[in-house]
Design an enzyme around this catalytic site. Structure first.
Site, PDB file in Angstrom:
ATOM      1  N   ARG A 269       3.662  -6.168  16.705  1.00  0.00           N
ATOM      2  CA  ARG A 269       2.311  -6.577  17.070  1.00  0.00           C
ATOM      3  C   ARG A 269       2.296  -7.659  18.142  1.00  0.00           C
ATOM      4  NH1 ARG A 269       2.421  -5.328  11.813  1.00  0.00           N
ATOM      5  NH2 ARG A 269       0.817  -3.852  11.187  1.00  0.00           N
TER       6      ARG A 269
ATOM      7  N   PRO B 266       4.377 -20.813   8.322  1.00  0.00           N
ATOM      8  CA  PRO B 266       5.575 -20.479   9.115  1.00  0.00           C
ATOM      9  C   PRO B 266       5.252 -20.327  10.604  1.00  0.00           C
ATOM     10  CG  PRO B 266       5.060 -18.768   7.466  1.00  0.00           C
ATOM     11  CD  PRO B 266       3.855 -19.629   7.641  1.00  0.00           C
TER      12      PRO B 266
ATOM     13  N   PHE C 273      -4.172  -8.593  14.260  1.00  0.00           N
ATOM     14  CA  PHE C 273      -3.887  -7.979  15.547  1.00  0.00           C
ATOM     15  C   PHE C 273      -4.405  -8.896  16.639  1.00  0.00           C
ATOM     16  CE2 PHE C 273      -7.566  -5.665  13.633  1.00  0.00           C
ATOM     17  CZ  PHE C 273      -8.581  -6.222  14.393  1.00  0.00           C
TER      18      PHE C 273
ATOM     19  N   LYS D  30      -7.278 -17.444   7.506  1.00  0.00           N
ATOM     20  CA  LYS D  30      -6.188 -18.334   7.063  1.00  0.00           C
ATOM     21  C   LYS D  30      -6.717 -19.752   6.830  1.00  0.00           C
ATOM     22  CE  LYS D  30      -2.427 -15.627   7.226  1.00  0.00           C
ATOM     23  NZ  LYS D  30      -1.613 -15.291   6.047  1.00  0.00           N
TER      24      LYS D  30
ATOM     25  N   ASP E 185      -3.577  -2.214  -3.048  1.00  0.00           N
ATOM     26  CA  ASP E 185      -4.221  -2.780  -1.864  1.00  0.00           C
ATOM     27  C   ASP E 185      -4.930  -4.044  -2.344  1.00  0.00           C
ATOM     28  OD1 ASP E 185      -6.029  -3.446   0.200  1.00  0.00           O
ATOM     29  OD2 ASP E 185      -6.153  -1.357   0.858  1.00  0.00           O
TER      30      ASP E 185
ATOM     31  N   PRO F 209       7.455 -18.790  14.188  1.00  0.00           N
ATOM     32  CA  PRO F 209       7.983 -17.451  14.485  1.00  0.00           C
ATOM     33  C   PRO F 209       9.246 -17.097  13.698  1.00  0.00           C
ATOM     34  CG  PRO F 209       8.488 -18.964  16.288  1.00  0.00           C
ATOM     35  CD  PRO F 209       7.659 -19.736  15.305  1.00  0.00           C
TER      36      PRO F 209
ATOM     37  N   ARG G 296       0.801  -1.223   0.000  1.00  0.00           N
ATOM     38  CA  ARG G 296       0.000   0.000   0.000  1.00  0.00           C
ATOM     39  C   ARG G 296       0.835   1.274   0.000  1.00  0.00           C
ATOM     40  NH1 ARG G 296      -3.630  -1.303   5.126  1.00  0.00           N
ATOM     41  NH2 ARG G 296      -1.605  -2.128   5.735  1.00  0.00           N
TER      42      ARG G 296
ATOM     43  N   ARG H 208      -7.220  -5.663  -1.328  1.00  0.00           N
ATOM     44  CA  ARG H 208      -8.684  -5.677  -1.170  1.00  0.00           C
ATOM     45  C   ARG H 208      -9.393  -5.055  -2.362  1.00  0.00           C
ATOM     46  NH1 ARG H 208      -8.386  -2.962   4.787  1.00  0.00           N
ATOM     47  NH2 ARG H 208      -6.682  -1.876   3.742  1.00  0.00           N
TER      48      ARG H 208
ATOM     49  N   TYR I 201      -1.978 -22.037  12.874  1.00  0.00           N
ATOM     50  CA  TYR I 201      -3.313 -22.013  13.508  1.00  0.00           C
ATOM     51  C   TYR I 201      -4.434 -21.980  12.468  1.00  0.00           C
ATOM     52  CZ  TYR I 201      -2.877 -16.819  13.407  1.00  0.00           C
ATOM     53  OH  TYR I 201      -2.709 -15.519  13.035  1.00  0.00           O
TER      54      TYR I 201
HETATM   55  C1  HXC Z   1      -9.124  -4.358  17.707  1.00  0.00           C
HETATM   56  C2  HXC Z   1      -8.850  -3.201  15.723  1.00  0.00           C
HETATM   57  C3  HXC Z   1      -7.442  -3.123  15.942  1.00  0.00           C
HETATM   58  C4  HXC Z   1      -6.918  -3.720  17.151  1.00  0.00           C
HETATM   59  C5  HXC Z   1      -7.897  -2.142  14.067  1.00  0.00           C
HETATM   60  N1  HXC Z   1      -9.066  -2.574  14.546  1.00  0.00           N
HETATM   61  N2  HXC Z   1      -6.886  -2.456  14.891  1.00  0.00           N
HETATM   62  N3  HXC Z   1      -9.677  -3.816  16.587  1.00  0.00           N
HETATM   63  N4  HXC Z   1      -7.792  -4.326  17.979  1.00  0.00           N
HETATM   64  N5  HXC Z   1      -5.623  -3.694  17.431  1.00  0.00           N
HETATM   65  C6  HXC Z   1     -10.371  -2.383  13.937  1.00  0.00           C
HETATM   66  C7  HXC Z   1     -10.755  -0.947  13.861  1.00  0.00           C
HETATM   67  O1  HXC Z   1     -11.327  -0.514  15.079  1.00  0.00           O
HETATM   68  C8  HXC Z   1     -11.760  -0.922  12.723  1.00  0.00           C
HETATM   69  O2  HXC Z   1     -13.028  -1.379  13.138  1.00  0.00           O
HETATM   70  C9  HXC Z   1     -11.222  -2.003  11.796  1.00  0.00           C
HETATM   71  O3  HXC Z   1     -10.354  -2.820  12.582  1.00  0.00           O
HETATM   72  C10 HXC Z   1     -10.469  -1.421  10.625  1.00  0.00           C
HETATM   73  O4  HXC Z   1      -9.365  -0.692  11.114  1.00  0.00           O
HETATM   74  P1  HXC Z   1      -8.534   0.304  10.193  1.00  0.00           P
HETATM   75  O5  HXC Z   1      -7.370   0.793  10.954  1.00  0.00           O
HETATM   76  O6  HXC Z   1      -9.457   1.336   9.605  1.00  0.00           O
HETATM   77  O7  HXC Z   1      -8.102  -0.632   8.957  1.00  0.00           O
HETATM   78  P2  HXC Z   1      -6.874  -0.477   7.972  1.00  0.00           P
HETATM   79  O8  HXC Z   1      -6.344   0.914   7.985  1.00  0.00           O
HETATM   80  O9  HXC Z   1      -7.268  -1.087   6.693  1.00  0.00           O
HETATM   81  O10 HXC Z   1      -5.751  -1.373   8.682  1.00  0.00           O
HETATM   82  C11 HXC Z   1      -5.745  -2.758   8.625  1.00  0.00           C
HETATM   83  C12 HXC Z   1      -5.088  -3.348   9.868  1.00  0.00           C
HETATM   84  C13 HXC Z   1      -3.759  -2.638  10.197  1.00  0.00           C
HETATM   85  C14 HXC Z   1      -4.900  -4.811   9.659  1.00  0.00           C
HETATM   86  C15 HXC Z   1      -6.043  -3.107  11.031  1.00  0.00           C
HETATM   87  O11 HXC Z   1      -3.227  -3.086  11.431  1.00  0.00           O
HETATM   88  C16 HXC Z   1      -2.742  -2.838   9.130  1.00  0.00           C
HETATM   89  O12 HXC Z   1      -2.826  -2.254   8.064  1.00  0.00           O
HETATM   90  N6  HXC Z   1      -1.723  -3.713   9.413  1.00  0.00           N
HETATM   91  C17 HXC Z   1      -0.613  -3.942   8.479  1.00  0.00           C
HETATM   92  C18 HXC Z   1      -0.578  -5.330   8.040  1.00  0.00           C
HETATM   93  C19 HXC Z   1      -0.507  -6.343   9.181  1.00  0.00           C
HETATM   94  O13 HXC Z   1      -1.340  -6.340  10.071  1.00  0.00           O
HETATM   95  N7  HXC Z   1       0.476  -7.207   9.147  1.00  0.00           N
HETATM   96  C20 HXC Z   1       0.563  -8.276  10.105  1.00  0.00           C
HETATM   97  C21 HXC Z   1       0.479  -9.538   9.375  1.00  0.00           C
HETATM   98  S1  HXC Z   1       0.533 -10.943  10.415  1.00  0.00           S
HETATM   99  P3  HXC Z   1     -14.279  -0.374  13.361  1.00  0.00           P
HETATM  100  O14 HXC Z   1     -15.405  -1.263  13.728  1.00  0.00           O
HETATM  101  O15 HXC Z   1     -13.859   0.537  14.469  1.00  0.00           O
HETATM  102  O16 HXC Z   1     -14.456   0.331  12.048  1.00  0.00           O
HETATM  103  C22 HXC Z   1       1.978 -10.942  11.253  1.00  0.00           C
HETATM  104  C23 HXC Z   1       2.263 -12.144  12.078  1.00  0.00           C
HETATM  105  C24 HXC Z   1       2.186 -11.858  13.510  1.00  0.00           C
HETATM  106  O17 HXC Z   1       2.733 -10.085  11.173  1.00  0.00           O
HETATM  107  C25 HXC Z   1       0.927 -11.231  13.964  1.00  0.00           C
HETATM  108  C26 HXC Z   1       0.471 -11.722  15.259  1.00  0.00           C
HETATM  109  C27 HXC Z   1      -0.731 -10.999  15.829  1.00  0.00           C
END
Ligand code: HXC
Length: 260
Positions: free
Chosen positions: A175, A164, A74, A138, A42, A166, A17, A44, A123
């Protein structure tokens, strides 16, 4: 994974993105000698995904390999999730994988096929608390992997997955590893090999699975986690916590029992 593919002679298309991050990454990857095409996308968004594939074909002539690695996750108690929180993860992980798979596979079908590699997680089949949206998504990608492996083999498309354990990265650790709780030490301790994975171990596995050397592997999930999930699953694996002296006492009791 991209770095290793480049070293092995592939040209690369990287998608994400953030345009600035992509440009920086492309510069690093070009050091491998690969042609690198960074595309802001993106997963999506089906229009952006189609544009990514169209640009790939226009600039590189086609596509042989797709790695579905984009994910969102998350940690949260499930009862605290909103509908939006569940949806955002399923949209990225499950719909994103489907969107890229559809657009790329149609291109592969026009040529002589290709190979799709989905990055899932252990998982996907055990499930896991606190990451329920990710576990559901997943699991869907796992089902997609196995389904398409059968359905699209006729087009010369192999579909496999890697699960994978860790592997430290900045994004994942930010995270996962809450500072001050000794989480890293605990994570290593619960792994039979007592360590995290090395990036190159994952990259080499991915390279093998997408290569012609793995030409008869289709619909498979290869776990690369040091034995982590099996350790949690085996009913008696926790017996490693029993001290050596206790085993000796048990052996002595058994021998006494036999004499009677
Ligand atoms: C609860 C949450 C949250 C959190 C977001 N939301 N973060 N709810 N706990 N920590 C909710 C928001 O309240 C919102 O709901 C909805 O999710 C959308 O959030 P946005 O921030 O608007 O979405 P977006 O900007 O598209 O972001 C997507 C994302 C973000 C996944 C939430 O964290 C992101 O872009 N992450 C980058 C990619 C990523 O996560 N990589 C990790 C891959 S796995 P509402 O209802 O309020 O609208 C990995 C392995 C280990 O790395 C991971 C172990 C956990």
């Amino acid at each position: 994974m991209s770095q290793r593919f480049g070293e092995l002679g592939a040209n690369l298309v990287i998608a994400g993105r953030r345009g600035d991050v992509l440009e920086e990454t492309a510069i690093e990857l070009r050091a491998t000698g690969a042609k690198v095409l960074p595309v802001q996308c993106d997963v999506r968004n089906t229009t952006e995904v189609q544009e990514m594939v169209d640009r790939t074909v226009a600039e590189l002539g086609g596509v042989n390999v797709l790695v579905n690695n984009a994910a969102g996750n998350f940690i949260s108690p499930t009862e605290n999730l909103t509908e939006g929180g569940f949806k955002v993860i399923v949209d990225i992980v499950l719909h994103g994988t489907f969107n890229c798979t559809m657009a790329v596979a149609k291109q592969m079908m026009k040529n002589s096929g290709g190979t799709i590699l989905n990055i899932i997680t252990t998982y996907a089949w055990t499930g896991s608390g606190y990451v329920v949206p990710s576990a559901c998504a997943k699991a869907g990608v796992l089902a997609m992997t196995r389904s398409l492996a059968v359905e699209w083999a006729k087009y010369g498309i192999r579909t496999n997955a890697i699960a994978p354990g860790p592997f430290p990265t900045e994004g994942a650790w930010k995270r996962l590893v809450i500072p001050g709780l000794g989480i890293e030490r605990k994570m290593k301790k619960r792994n039979p090999l007592g360590r995290f994975g090395d990036q190159i171990e994952l990259a080499n596995l991915a390279s093998y699975l997408v290569s012609d050397g793995a030409g008869y592997i289709n619909g498979e999930v290869v776990t690369i986690d040091g034995g982590e999930w099996l350790k949690g699953a085996g009913q008696f694996n926790q017996l490693e916590k029993i001290p050596g002296a206790a085993w000796k006492v048990m052996a002595a009791m058994r021998k006494r029992g036999k004499k009677k």
